[in-house]
Scaffold this active site. Structure first.
Site, PDB file in Angstrom:
ATOM      1  N   ASN A  40     -19.087 -71.584 -25.447  1.00 38.13           N
ATOM      2  CA  ASN A  40     -19.925 -71.632 -24.258  1.00 38.13           C
ATOM      3  C   ASN A  40     -21.330 -72.122 -24.593  1.00 38.13           C
ATOM      4  OD1 ASN A  40     -18.071 -70.709 -22.365  1.00 38.13           O
ATOM      5  ND2 ASN A  40     -18.455 -68.585 -22.906  1.00 38.13           N
ATOM      6  N   HIS A  43     -24.636 -68.275 -21.550  1.00 39.59           N
ATOM      7  CA  HIS A  43     -24.073 -66.975 -21.197  1.00 39.59           C
ATOM      8  C   HIS A  43     -24.815 -66.447 -19.991  1.00 39.59           C
ATOM      9  CE1 HIS A  43     -22.636 -62.871 -21.392  1.00 39.59           C
ATOM     10  NE2 HIS A  43     -23.902 -62.473 -21.313  1.00 39.59           N
TER      11      HIS A  43
END
Length: 78
Positions: A40, A43
């Protein structure tokens, strides 16, 4: 290098999670900019309670600044 931020506002968690999106969602940060589904780029906390806990990982309470936006009434129609 992480760049931690704390955002606040009306439905902040829901709005930020909509911008972050899923890894495959076109028009979102993850959908448009992520390289791989397991890595990712960003977050976002999934609830206010989680956010409060995670903020403590990065910031001591005395580093957080309370402020009032001059546009608050225009944005939220209060």
């Amino acid at each position: 290098c992480p760049v931690p931020q704390v955002w606040e506002g009306y439905n902040a968690v829901r709005c930020v999670r909509a911008m972050v999106g899923d890894s495959g969602a076109v028009g979102t940060i993850r959908g448009d900019l992520s390289v791989h589904i397991t890595r990712n780029l960003v977050h976002a906390s999934d609830s206010v309670e989680t956010a409060q806990r995670e903020i403590g990982f990065w910031f001591p309470r005395d580093e957080l600044v309370a402020w009032d936006s001059r546009d608050r009434d225009n944005i939220y129609g209060l």
